[in-house]
Design a protein around this motif. Sequence first.
Motif, mmCIF file in Angstrom:
data_model
loop_
_atom_site.group_PDB
_atom_site.id
_atom_site.type_symbol
_atom_site.label_atom_id
_atom_site.label_comp_id
_atom_site.label_asym_id
_atom_site.label_seq_id
_atom_site.Cartn_x
_atom_site.Cartn_y
_atom_site.Cartn_z
ATOM 1 N N VAL A 77 0.861 -1.188 0.000
ATOM 2 C CA VAL A 77 0.000 0.000 0.000
ATOM 3 C C VAL A 77 0.900 1.242 0.000
ATOM 4 O O VAL A 77 1.877 1.302 0.747
ATOM 5 N N TYR B 56 -4.086 16.671 0.239
ATOM 6 C CA TYR B 56 -4.978 15.512 0.124
ATOM 7 C C TYR B 56 -4.123 14.261 0.001
ATOM 8 O O TYR B 56 -3.165 14.233 -0.773
ATOM 9 N N PRO C 298 -4.717 6.318 0.272
ATOM 10 C CA PRO C 298 -3.997 5.046 0.153
ATOM 11 C C PRO C 298 -4.342 4.377 -1.173
ATOM 12 O O PRO C 298 -5.487 4.462 -1.633
ATOM 13 N N LEU C 299 -3.342 3.716 -1.767
ATOM 14 C CA LEU C 299 -3.539 3.079 -3.077
ATOM 15 C C LEU C 299 -2.715 1.804 -3.198
ATOM 16 O O LEU C 299 -1.643 1.702 -2.596
ATOM 17 N N ASN C 300 -3.176 0.870 -4.006
ATOM 18 C CA ASN C 300 -2.324 -0.218 -4.478
ATOM 19 C C ASN C 300 -1.588 0.308 -5.705
ATOM 20 O O ASN C 300 -2.088 1.196 -6.402
ATOM 21 N N HIS D 242 -3.975 2.498 -10.764
ATOM 22 C CA HIS D 242 -5.160 2.674 -11.593
ATOM 23 C C HIS D 242 -6.268 3.283 -10.744
ATOM 24 O O HIS D 242 -6.270 3.142 -9.511
ATOM 25 N N CYS D 243 -7.190 3.955 -11.407
ATOM 26 C CA CYS D 243 -8.293 4.585 -10.669
ATOM 27 C C CYS D 243 -9.418 4.961 -11.629
ATOM 28 O O CYS D 243 -9.276 4.828 -12.841
ATOM 29 N N GLY E 131 -12.956 12.133 -9.668
ATOM 30 C CA GLY E 131 -12.689 12.085 -8.229
ATOM 31 C C GLY E 131 -11.651 13.122 -7.835
ATOM 32 O O GLY E 131 -10.984 13.714 -8.683
ATOM 33 N N LYS E 132 -11.532 13.297 -6.547
ATOM 34 C CA LYS E 132 -10.708 14.386 -6.012
ATOM 35 C C LYS E 132 -9.227 14.229 -6.351
ATOM 36 O O LYS E 132 -8.572 15.177 -6.783
ATOM 37 N N LYS E 133 -8.683 13.006 -6.157
ATOM 38 C CA LYS E 133 -7.227 12.871 -6.352
ATOM 39 C C LYS E 133 -6.831 13.135 -7.799
ATOM 40 O O LYS E 133 -5.831 13.781 -8.077
HETATM 41 C C1 LIG Z 1 -5.457 -0.476 0.815
HETATM 42 C C2 LIG Z 1 -6.189 0.397 -0.178
HETATM 43 C C3 LIG Z 1 -5.905 0.257 -1.520
HETATM 44 C C4 LIG Z 1 -6.567 1.069 -2.460
HETATM 45 N N1 LIG Z 1 -6.231 0.961 -3.782
HETATM 46 C C5 LIG Z 1 -6.793 1.785 -4.680
HETATM 47 C C6 LIG Z 1 -6.391 1.772 -6.059
HETATM 48 O O1 LIG Z 1 -5.539 1.005 -6.476
HETATM 49 N N2 LIG Z 1 -6.987 2.653 -6.899
HETATM 50 C C7 LIG Z 1 -7.936 3.535 -6.472
HETATM 51 O O2 LIG Z 1 -8.453 4.327 -7.274
HETATM 52 N N3 LIG Z 1 -8.330 3.579 -5.190
HETATM 53 C C8 LIG Z 1 -7.793 2.738 -4.286
HETATM 54 N N4 LIG Z 1 -8.177 2.796 -2.957
HETATM 55 C C9 LIG Z 1 -9.206 3.757 -2.579
HETATM 56 C C10 LIG Z 1 -8.578 5.160 -2.462
HETATM 57 O O3 LIG Z 1 -7.962 5.307 -1.199
HETATM 58 C C11 LIG Z 1 -9.618 6.286 -2.646
HETATM 59 O O4 LIG Z 1 -10.671 6.124 -1.720
HETATM 60 C C12 LIG Z 1 -10.227 6.269 -4.046
HETATM 61 O O5 LIG Z 1 -9.206 6.207 -5.016
HETATM 62 C C13 LIG Z 1 -11.097 7.488 -4.296
HETATM 63 O O6 LIG Z 1 -10.313 8.641 -4.251
HETATM 64 P P1 LIG Z 1 -10.915 10.033 -4.802
HETATM 65 O O7 LIG Z 1 -9.972 11.118 -4.453
HETATM 66 O O8 LIG Z 1 -11.315 9.851 -6.218
HETATM 67 O O9 LIG Z 1 -12.176 10.129 -3.849
HETATM 68 P P2 LIG Z 1 -13.568 10.875 -4.067
HETATM 69 O O10 LIG Z 1 -14.596 9.849 -4.404
HETATM 70 O O11 LIG Z 1 -13.417 12.027 -4.987
HETATM 71 O O12 LIG Z 1 -13.881 11.341 -2.587
HETATM 72 C C14 LIG Z 1 -13.334 12.503 -2.044
HETATM 73 C C15 LIG Z 1 -13.525 12.588 -0.556
HETATM 74 O O13 LIG Z 1 -13.773 11.321 0.032
HETATM 75 C C16 LIG Z 1 -12.921 11.055 1.136
HETATM 76 N N5 LIG Z 1 -12.091 9.874 0.845
HETATM 77 C C17 LIG Z 1 -11.733 9.393 -0.383
HETATM 78 N N6 LIG Z 1 -10.965 8.287 -0.261
HETATM 79 C C18 LIG Z 1 -10.828 8.070 1.065
HETATM 80 C C19 LIG Z 1 -10.149 7.083 1.815
HETATM 81 N N7 LIG Z 1 -9.422 6.070 1.218
HETATM 82 N N8 LIG Z 1 -10.209 7.150 3.134
HETATM 83 C C20 LIG Z 1 -10.917 8.133 3.748
HETATM 84 N N9 LIG Z 1 -11.571 9.091 3.098
HETATM 85 C C21 LIG Z 1 -11.544 9.071 1.752
HETATM 86 C C22 LIG Z 1 -12.086 12.301 1.352
HETATM 87 O O14 LIG Z 1 -12.624 13.018 2.438
HETATM 88 C C23 LIG Z 1 -12.241 13.099 0.090
HETATM 89 O O15 LIG Z 1 -12.315 14.474 0.321
HETATM 90 C C24 LIG Z 1 -7.541 2.016 -2.014
HETATM 91 C C25 LIG Z 1 -7.799 2.136 -0.656
HETATM 92 C C26 LIG Z 1 -7.137 1.351 0.247
HETATM 93 C C27 LIG Z 1 -7.424 1.535 1.718
#
Ligand SMILES: Cc1cc2nc3c(=O)[nH]c(=O)nc-3n(C[C@H](O)[C@H](O)[C@H](O)COP(=O)(O)OP(=O)(O)OC[C@H]3O[C@@H](n4cnc5c(N)ncnc54)[C@H](O)[C@@H]3O)c2cc1C
Length: 158
Positions: free
Chosen positions: A26, A38, A41-43, A54-55, A59-61
């Motif tokens: 991770v 901001y 966590p990601l794989n 990949h995603c 979304g925010k990130k």
């Molecule tokens: C071990 C693990 C592996 C993961 N692997 C991947 C991966 O390979 N690819 C991938 O796209 N995503 C992965 N995720 C999920 C990732 O952490 C994000 O939740 C997801 O990518 C969405 O991000 P975003 O910015 O598009 O969120 P959005 O849907 O735009 O949401 C934004 C809001 O949601 C909240 N939020 C978003 N993600 C999280 C979070 N993880 N924890 C707490 N609050 C959160 C924040 O407050 C943020 O302001 C993984 C999570 C974990 C725990």
Amino acid sequence: MTHEMRRKEKSIPPDEAELILANALVGRLGTSWNDEPYIVPLNFAYDRGKVYFHCANRGKKIEFMLRNPAVCFEVDDFLGIKGSEKPCSLGAYYRSVIAFGNANIIKEAEKKEEALKKIVNKYAKSVKFSIDQDVLDRTEVVEITVEKITGKQSLKIQ
Ligand SMILES: Cc1cc2nc3c(=O)[nH]c(=O)nc-3n(C[C@H](O)[C@H](O)[C@H](O)COP(=O)(O)OP(=O)(O)OC[C@H]3O[C@@H](n4cnc5c(N)ncnc54)[C@H](O)[C@@H]3O)c2cc1C
């Protein structure tokens, strides 16, 4: 602004730091836009100076990254607590790595598939890689070109 590591004795050489990064399961992507930090966590997979993940295409990130491609990516191993019974002498054993670089979305289909293959191979080696075109079209694959890598550790043997 450049900051050198203050505790040089804890520094991990770059080649070793790369191995730790490659083997971590991770990673945490750090982005910032408009004075807002901001972290998610990601794989991911790491290969020769590039971090791939990949995603979804929204979304925010991804929005933060598109507006400001300068990112960092962190991994760590927490190895236990050190110290005696006094709270002020307690500490952690750990190893961690931070990679700094620029993120971009991979556009070329072939390169995108290659990167996805690296991720699948890392987490599920036994799974034969194949991906439908519509899924590929819906998935974004991000490549971070690492420009600097630092590693820091606190080990029992030190
Ligand atoms: C071990 C693990 C592996 C993961 N692997 C991947 C991966 O390979 N690819 C991938 O796209 N995503 C992965 N995720 C999920 C990732 O952490 C994000 O939740 C997801 O990518 C969405 O991000 P975003 O910015 O598009 O969120 P959005 O849907 O735009 O949401 C934004 C809001 O949601 C909240 N939020 C978003 N993600 C999280 C979070 N993880 N924890 C707490 N609050 C959160 C924040 O407050 C943020 O302001 C993984 C999570 C974990 C725990």
